[in-house]
Design a protein around this motif. Structure first.
Motif, PDB file in Angstrom:
ATOM      1  N   THR A  93       0.832  -1.198   0.000  1.00 48.80           N
ATOM      2  CA  THR A  93       0.000   0.000   0.000  1.00 48.80           C
ATOM      3  C   THR A  93       0.866   1.248   0.000  1.00 48.80           C
ATOM      4  N   ALA A  94       0.645   2.108  -0.979  1.00 49.04           N
ATOM      5  CA  ALA A  94       1.460   3.322  -1.126  1.00 49.04           C
ATOM      6  C   ALA A  94       0.940   4.119  -2.312  1.00 49.04           C
ATOM      7  N   VAL A  95       1.459   5.322  -2.427  1.00 44.18           N
ATOM      8  CA  VAL A  95       1.303   6.075  -3.665  1.00 44.18           C
ATOM      9  C   VAL A  95       2.463   5.685  -4.571  1.00 44.18           C
ATOM     10  N   TYR A  96       2.145   5.306  -5.787  1.00 44.59           N
ATOM     11  CA  TYR A  96       3.164   4.859  -6.739  1.00 44.59           C
ATOM     12  C   TYR A  96       3.443   5.969  -7.744  1.00 44.59           C
ATOM     13  N   TYR A  97       4.729   6.241  -7.931  1.00 40.15           N
ATOM     14  CA  TYR A  97       5.165   7.320  -8.806  1.00 40.15           C
ATOM     15  C   TYR A  97       5.993   6.787  -9.968  1.00 40.15           C
ATOM     16  N   CYS A  98       5.761   7.357 -11.115  1.00 34.65           N
ATOM     17  CA  CYS A  98       6.566   7.099 -12.295  1.00 34.65           C
ATOM     18  C   CYS A  98       7.643   8.192 -12.362  1.00 34.65           C
ATOM     19  N   ALA A  99       8.848   7.808 -12.784  1.00 30.93           N
ATOM     20  CA  ALA A  99       9.941   8.777 -12.866  1.00 30.93           C
ATOM     21  C   ALA A  99      10.821   8.473 -14.066  1.00 30.93           C
ATOM     22  N   SER A 100      11.506   9.485 -14.550  1.00 32.98           N
ATOM     23  CA  SER A 100      12.386   9.281 -15.692  1.00 32.98           C
ATOM     24  C   SER A 100      13.667  10.082 -15.524  1.00 32.98           C
ATOM     25  N   ARG A 101      14.746   9.567 -16.103  1.00 31.79           N
ATOM     26  CA  ARG A 101      16.022  10.274 -16.086  1.00 31.79           C
ATOM     27  C   ARG A 101      16.802   9.882 -17.328  1.00 31.79           C
ATOM     28  N   ARG A 102      17.565  10.824 -17.805  1.00 29.09           N
ATOM     29  CA  ARG A 102      18.421  10.510 -18.924  1.00 29.09           C
ATOM     30  C   ARG A 102      19.589   9.693 -18.383  1.00 29.09           C
ATOM     31  N   GLN A 103      20.160   8.891 -19.209  1.00 29.78           N
ATOM     32  CA  GLN A 103      21.293   8.028 -18.872  1.00 29.78           C
ATOM     33  C   GLN A 103      20.834   6.824 -18.050  1.00 29.78           C
ATOM     34  N   ARG A 104      21.709   6.296 -17.250  1.00 31.42           N
ATOM     35  CA  ARG A 104      21.475   4.980 -16.671  1.00 31.42           C
ATOM     36  C   ARG A 104      20.479   5.016 -15.524  1.00 31.42           C
ATOM     37  N   ILE A 105      19.876   3.875 -15.283  1.00 22.98           N
ATOM     38  CA  ILE A 105      18.915   3.780 -14.197  1.00 22.98           C
ATOM     39  C   ILE A 105      19.637   3.867 -12.856  1.00 22.98           C
ATOM     40  N   LEU A 106      18.918   4.385 -11.894  1.00 23.41           N
ATOM     41  CA  LEU A 106      19.395   4.460 -10.525  1.00 23.41           C
ATOM     42  C   LEU A 106      18.308   3.944  -9.606  1.00 23.41           C
ATOM     43  N   ASP A 110      17.331  10.260  -7.645  1.00 23.67           N
ATOM     44  CA  ASP A 110      17.936  11.209  -8.575  1.00 23.67           C
ATOM     45  C   ASP A 110      17.369  11.058  -9.981  1.00 23.67           C
ATOM     46  N   TYR A 111      16.094  11.352 -10.117  1.00 21.00           N
ATOM     47  CA  TYR A 111      15.403  11.318 -11.393  1.00 21.00           C
ATOM     48  C   TYR A 111      14.932  12.721 -11.738  1.00 21.00           C
ATOM     49  N   GLU A 112      14.944  13.025 -13.036  1.00 18.65           N
ATOM     50  CA  GLU A 112      14.639  14.383 -13.479  1.00 18.65           C
ATOM     51  C   GLU A 112      13.146  14.698 -13.428  1.00 18.65           C
ATOM     52  N   TYR A 113      12.340  13.762 -13.858  1.00 20.51           N
ATOM     53  CA  TYR A 113      10.917  14.032 -13.991  1.00 20.51           C
ATOM     54  C   TYR A 113      10.102  13.028 -13.182  1.00 20.51           C
ATOM     55  N   TRP A 114       9.019  13.542 -12.621  1.00 23.04           N
ATOM     56  CA  TRP A 114       8.153  12.719 -11.766  1.00 23.04           C
ATOM     57  C   TRP A 114       6.695  12.947 -12.125  1.00 23.04           C
ATOM     58  N   GLY A 115       5.909  11.878 -12.002  1.00 25.37           N
ATOM     59  CA  GLY A 115       4.477  12.008 -12.133  1.00 25.37           C
ATOM     60  C   GLY A 115       3.849  12.413 -10.817  1.00 25.37           C
ATOM     61  N   GLN A 116       2.540  12.540 -10.834  1.00 26.50           N
ATOM     62  CA  GLN A 116       1.803  12.959  -9.639  1.00 26.50           C
ATOM     63  C   GLN A 116       1.472  11.806  -8.722  1.00 26.50           C
ATOM     64  N   GLY A 117       1.565  10.601  -9.211  1.00 27.41           N
ATOM     65  CA  GLY A 117       1.333   9.436  -8.378  1.00 27.41           C
ATOM     66  C   GLY A 117      -0.063   8.869  -8.507  1.00 27.41           C
ATOM     67  N   THR A 118      -0.178   7.584  -8.193  1.00 25.55           N
ATOM     68  CA  THR A 118      -1.472   6.907  -8.167  1.00 25.55           C
ATOM     69  C   THR A 118      -1.522   6.030  -6.929  1.00 25.55           C
ATOM     70  N   GLN A 119      -2.636   6.057  -6.246  1.00 24.86           N
ATOM     71  CA  GLN A 119      -2.775   5.350  -4.962  1.00 24.86           C
ATOM     72  C   GLN A 119      -3.084   3.875  -5.189  1.00 24.86           C
ATOM     73  N   VAL A 120      -2.338   3.048  -4.491  1.00 19.97           N
ATOM     74  CA  VAL A 120      -2.606   1.609  -4.452  1.00 19.97           C
ATOM     75  C   VAL A 120      -2.852   1.235  -3.000  1.00 19.97           C
ATOM     76  N   THR A 121      -3.994   0.635  -2.733  1.00 17.73           N
ATOM     77  CA  THR A 121      -4.339   0.204  -1.392  1.00 17.73           C
ATOM     78  C   THR A 121      -4.658  -1.282  -1.426  1.00 17.73           C
ATOM     79  N   VAL A 122      -3.953  -2.029  -0.581  1.00 18.39           N
ATOM     80  CA  VAL A 122      -4.146  -3.474  -0.519  1.00 18.39           C
ATOM     81  C   VAL A 122      -4.702  -3.819   0.851  1.00 18.39           C
ATOM     82  N   SER A 123      -5.893  -4.352   0.884  1.00 21.19           N
ATOM     83  CA  SER A 123      -6.520  -4.709   2.156  1.00 21.19           C
ATOM     84  C   SER A 123      -6.214  -6.163   2.493  1.00 21.19           C
TER      85      SER A 123
END
Length: 124
Positions: A93-106, A110-123
């Motif tokens: 359970t958390a807010v899940y965010y998408c992120a992007s960065r140029r070059q290699r994954i980390l 340390d990502y340049e761009y972020w989304g607003q997030g989407t809530q996932v709740t597991v009961s």
């Protein structure tokens, strides 16, 4: 204008599956590493999974807590990155965010761009 828009969150029961999607625009998608992070209430944002860009290469990475249950996939023709989540647990359970960065994954934030997030709740 860069945009990362997440979708697919919701309320599910433990053991269920959910698929998150992130639609990207405003940058050259294929050149950017894409990742998913999550943030539970009262906790720091943490790495979940990342998919490398075709330009810089590398291997897909997963947090130990989701390895074997979650799968990240990207479609460079549609500029989307998905997160298939199986065998969900209440601790996912958390807010899940998408992120992007140029070059290699980390696995750090340390990502340049972020989304607003989407809530996932597991009961339980």
């Amino acid at each position: 204008q860069v945009q990362l828009v997440e979708s697919g969150g919701g309320l599910v029961q433990a053991g269920d599956s959910l698929r998150l999607s992130c639609a990207a625009s405003g940058f050259t998608f294929g050149r950017y590493a894409m990742a998913w992070f999550r943030q539970a209430p009262g906790k720091d944002r943490e790495f979940v999974a990342a998919a490398p860009s075709s330009w810089y290469g590398g291997s897909t990475l997963y947090a130990d807590s989701v390895k074997g249950r979650f799968t990240i996939s990207r479609d460079n023709t549609k500029n989307t990155v998905d997160l298939q989540m199986n065998s969900l647990k209440p601790e996912d359970t958390a807010v899940y965010y998408c992120a992007s960065r140029r070059q290699r994954i980390l696995t750090t934030l340390d990502y340049e761009y972020w989304g607003q997030g989407t809530q996932v709740t597991v009961s339980s």
